[in-house]
Design a protein around this motif. Structure first.
Motif, PDB file in Angstrom:
ATOM      1  N   ALA A   1     -18.864  11.848  25.393  1.00 19.38           N
ATOM      2  CA  ALA A   1     -19.827  12.748  24.734  1.00 19.38           C
ATOM      3  C   ALA A   1     -19.212  13.316  23.546  1.00 19.38           C
ATOM      4  O   ALA A   1     -17.928  13.617  23.276  1.00 19.38           O
ATOM      5  N   CYS A   2     -19.845  13.942  22.689  1.00 22.61           N
ATOM      6  CA  CYS A   2     -19.233  14.567  21.262  1.00 22.61           C
ATOM      7  C   CYS A   2     -18.554  15.757  21.853  1.00 22.61           C
ATOM      8  O   CYS A   2     -17.409  16.127  20.934  1.00 22.61           O
ATOM      9  N   ALA A   3     -18.963  16.444  22.770  1.00 20.90           N
ATOM     10  CA  ALA A   3     -18.129  17.619  23.111  1.00 20.90           C
ATOM     11  C   ALA A   3     -16.734  17.467  23.752  1.00 20.90           C
ATOM     12  O   ALA A   3     -15.767  18.422  23.390  1.00 20.90           O
ATOM     13  N   GLN A   4     -16.485  16.489  24.138  1.00 19.42           N
ATOM     14  CA  GLN A   4     -15.261  15.981  24.922  1.00 19.42           C
ATOM     15  C   GLN A   4     -14.406  15.161  23.700  1.00 19.42           C
ATOM     16  O   GLN A   4     -13.205  14.592  24.134  1.00 19.42           O
ATOM     17  N   ALA A   5     -14.969  14.725  22.812  1.00 16.81           N
ATOM     18  CA  ALA A   5     -14.576  13.634  21.681  1.00 16.81           C
ATOM     19  C   ALA A   5     -13.013  14.437  21.324  1.00 16.81           C
ATOM     20  O   ALA A   5     -12.811  15.600  20.911  1.00 16.81           O
ATOM     21  N   PRO A   6     -12.050  13.460  20.959  1.00 14.31           N
ATOM     22  CA  PRO A   6     -10.865  13.906  20.291  1.00 14.31           C
ATOM     23  C   PRO A   6     -11.026  14.132  19.159  1.00 14.31           C
ATOM     24  O   PRO A   6     -11.744  13.427  18.307  1.00 14.31           O
ATOM     25  N   THR A   7     -10.530  15.019  18.448  1.00 15.57           N
ATOM     26  CA  THR A   7     -10.225  15.372  16.757  1.00 15.57           C
ATOM     27  C   THR A   7      -9.426  14.325  16.522  1.00 15.57           C
ATOM     28  O   THR A   7      -8.278  14.407  16.636  1.00 15.57           O
TER      29      THR A   7
ATOM     30  N   HIS B   1     -21.052   4.042  24.439  1.00 14.01           N
ATOM     31  CA  HIS B   1     -20.973   4.711  23.023  1.00 14.01           C
ATOM     32  C   HIS B   1     -19.800   5.350  23.303  1.00 14.01           C
ATOM     33  O   HIS B   1     -19.422   5.879  24.193  1.00 14.01           O
ATOM     34  N   ARG B   2     -19.012   5.469  22.131  1.00 12.73           N
ATOM     35  CA  ARG B   2     -17.645   6.146  21.955  1.00 12.73           C
ATOM     36  C   ARG B   2     -17.880   7.107  20.923  1.00 12.73           C
ATOM     37  O   ARG B   2     -18.268   6.807  19.977  1.00 12.73           O
ATOM     38  N   TRP B   3     -17.394   8.455  21.229  1.00  9.96           N
ATOM     39  CA  TRP B   3     -17.445   9.734  20.429  1.00  9.96           C
ATOM     40  C   TRP B   3     -15.943   9.905  19.883  1.00  9.96           C
ATOM     41  O   TRP B   3     -15.008  10.153  20.768  1.00  9.96           O
ATOM     42  N   TYR B   4     -16.128  10.511  18.559  1.00  5.01           N
ATOM     43  CA  TYR B   4     -14.733  11.289  17.879  1.00  5.01           C
ATOM     44  C   TYR B   4     -15.189  12.060  17.313  1.00  5.01           C
ATOM     45  O   TYR B   4     -16.485  12.118  16.701  1.00  5.01           O
ATOM     46  N   ARG B   5     -14.314  13.166  16.834  1.00  2.80           N
ATOM     47  CA  ARG B   5     -14.689  14.215  15.912  1.00  2.80           C
ATOM     48  C   ARG B   5     -13.747  14.155  14.578  1.00  2.80           C
ATOM     49  O   ARG B   5     -12.449  14.027  14.979  1.00  2.80           O
ATOM     50  N   VAL B   6     -14.186  14.747  13.655  1.00  2.00           N
ATOM     51  CA  VAL B   6     -13.393  14.885  12.212  1.00  2.00           C
ATOM     52  C   VAL B   6     -13.910  16.042  11.747  1.00  2.00           C
ATOM     53  O   VAL B   6     -15.094  16.495  11.717  1.00  2.00           O
ATOM     54  N   ASP B   7     -13.013  16.781  11.252  1.00  2.00           N
ATOM     55  CA  ASP B   7     -13.267  18.369  10.773  1.00  2.00           C
ATOM     56  C   ASP B   7     -13.404  17.947   9.238  1.00  2.00           C
ATOM     57  O   ASP B   7     -12.281  17.466   8.557  1.00  2.00           O
TER      58      ASP B   7
ATOM     59  N   VAL C   1      -3.067   3.809  15.479  1.00  2.00           N
ATOM     60  CA  VAL C   1      -2.830   4.894  16.660  1.00  2.00           C
ATOM     61  C   VAL C   1      -3.897   4.318  17.879  1.00  2.00           C
ATOM     62  O   VAL C   1      -5.185   4.748  17.413  1.00  2.00           O
ATOM     63  N   ALA C   2      -3.421   4.396  19.147  1.00  2.00           N
ATOM     64  CA  ALA C   2      -4.488   4.409  20.054  1.00  2.00           C
ATOM     65  C   ALA C   2      -4.853   5.476  20.464  1.00  2.00           C
ATOM     66  O   ALA C   2      -4.455   6.527  20.403  1.00  2.00           O
ATOM     67  N   VAL C   3      -6.243   5.589  20.610  1.00  2.00           N
ATOM     68  CA  VAL C   3      -6.996   6.622  21.037  1.00  2.00           C
ATOM     69  C   VAL C   3      -8.030   6.630  21.965  1.00  2.00           C
ATOM     70  O   VAL C   3      -8.606   5.216  22.135  1.00  2.00           O
ATOM     71  N   ASP C   4      -8.377   7.381  22.882  1.00  2.00           N
ATOM     72  CA  ASP C   4      -9.627   7.165  24.009  1.00  2.00           C
ATOM     73  C   ASP C   4     -10.634   8.080  23.393  1.00  2.00           C
ATOM     74  O   ASP C   4     -10.465   9.323  23.505  1.00  2.00           O
ATOM     75  N   GLY C   5     -11.601   7.423  22.920  1.00  2.00           N
ATOM     76  CA  GLY C   5     -12.923   8.050  22.698  1.00  2.00           C
ATOM     77  C   GLY C   5     -13.521   8.597  23.796  1.00  2.00           C
ATOM     78  O   GLY C   5     -13.433   8.257  25.012  1.00  2.00           O
TER      79      GLY C   5
END
Length: 425
Positions: free
Chosen positions: A244-250, A265-271, A237-241
């Protein structure tokens, strides 16, 4: 807490083997396979004038290609939708502009009528230019739509003659679209420049390059690639990192693809719920010439910026892909109510690279990266994952230490006994 392992030189190789299998995610869930949808393959054949050369098993390159195509058409699985595109098949003149437009769909991608496809192949005769770049763009259009795997198999005996439309750049543009299309290349001449160009095209999309010198090799390889298209695959799945952490996609558990510029640097979030474990890995492809000495890192960081754990890999010289991985078990709190849903922690994943572009190499688009995320039921205790930072390999290390200790004691006792015997005699 930052985990750091400082190991003695003699144990480095052993511990690397023990921890590598634990650090990388094993069997991450990466979406549903797309094998239920019809896989599509577009065979792109070079029909330029150079295909008249008679150097493959005593016959012309064109004759060898036709023979291989007929056998491949007979063996194509029923579920595969196959098409044939040509390049350089129609225009015999010297006008470069016209010659570089010479690509057409000989047989449309769809359910295969073997007789009709063979008849179309039989009409081919070596003719004109070698517009590989334009042909790849058109082939990508041939495969649009659908959810199944998509593969281009390019067969050529010469370099592209339509610069400045660089076919390697075309392949990178196709890969940047994130449509999961793979290009495999086959070279009919053991030529260094041809190999470099076809290898670059294949590497840009995660495909393979093969040098062919015999008809049976061509048949076997094309059959193999067509069969591979029928295997169930997972489409990233294409995603745009974010920067910064605050704006990262979940992200949820799955397989993702993105582009990362040199040194970015590319940021992503995971719960990650309590009682679960995060397993993540990243692969960054060097799809163009890069300088020596490079590295890739994957860090897990709390929302407040505290590093939890990291995985990293470094190298020097030529490489195609660099990978790193990590695991983070989120322990359950004693205060958690068994009847309520466990609280989830937002974990930020940072992907970084230290690649640098060689002189004259384009830095855009960014390097392709593939990120695997998996959130699974965690072990009962955190020690099952990271006993003293050694993962599940701690018991083997302990056994080796104990064995070494006992062997030392036994050897010392035997030595003292031999000395005692020697003195007595």
């Amino acid at each position: 807490m930052i985990t750091r392992q400082r190991l003695a030189v003699g144990a480095c190789a052993l511990l690397a083997a023990l921890t590598a299998g634990i650090a990388l995610p094993a069997g991450a869930v990466a979406g549903e396979p797309t094998g239920d949808a019809a896989p599509k393959v577009d065979l792109v054949l070079d029909v330029s004038g150079s295909m008249r050369a008679r150097d493959i098993d005593g016959q012309t390159r064109m004759a060898a290609a036709k023979q291989a195509f007929n056998e491949v058409l007979d063996a194509t699985p029923e579920e595969v939708q196959l098409g044939i595109r040509t390049l350089g098949a129609n225009y015999p003149g010297d006008d470069r502009k016209t010659g570089c437009k010479d690509t057409e769909q000989l047989y449309p991608v769809g359910p295969l009528d073997r007789t009709e496809a063979k008849t179309a192949v039989a009409t081919l005769a070596p003719t004109g230019w070698t517009p590989i770049g334009p042909a790849l763009l058109k082939a990508a259009d041939d495969l649009e739509g659908g959810e199944g795997s998509r593969r281009i198999v390019l067969i050529s005996d010469g370099e592209d003659t339509c610069a400045p439309l660089d076919p390697c750049e075309v392949a990178r543009e196709i890969a940047a679209k994130g449509i999961g299309l793979t290009i495999d290349t086959l070279g009919l001449v053991p030529n260094t420049k041809l190999r470099q160009q076809l290898s670059c095209i294949a590497e840009a999309t995660g495909g393979t390059y093969t040098s062919i010198e015999h008809t049976d090799e061509l048949t076997d390889k094309v059959n193999q690639l067509v069969d591979r298209a029928a295997d169930p695959v997972v489409t990233p799945v294409a995603v745009d990192g974010a920067d910064a952490c605050a704006q990262a996609p979940t992200l949820k558990s799955g397989l993702y693809t993105d582009r990362e510029e040199f040194g970015q640097h590319r940021w992503y979030r995971v719960d990650v719920p309590a009682g679960f474990e995060l397993r993540a890995s990243v692969s960054v492809a060097a799809d163009r010439q890069v300088d020596r000495d490079y590295g890739v890192s994957l860090r897990a960081v709390t929302a407040s910026g505290r590093e939890i754990v990291r995985g990293e890999s470094t190298g020097s010289g030529r490489t195609d892909v660099m990978s790193a991985g990590l695991r983070y078990p989120k322990a359950e709190s004693e205060d958690d109510d068994a009847d309520s849903k466990p609280a989830a922690e937002a974990v930020c994943l940072q992907v970084a690279n230290s690649f640098s572009a060689a002189s004259g190499v384009k830095t855009t688009p960014g390097l392709p990266l593939e990120l695997t995320v998996d959130v699974v039921d965690g072990p009962d205790t955190s020690s099952d994952v990271a006993s003293f930072g050694l993962g599940r390999g701690w018991w083997l290390l302990g056994a080796l230490v104990l064995t070494g200790f006992l062997a030392g004691v036994l050897w010392g006792w035997v030595s003292r006994w031999r000395v005692a015997v020697w003195r007595t005699n």
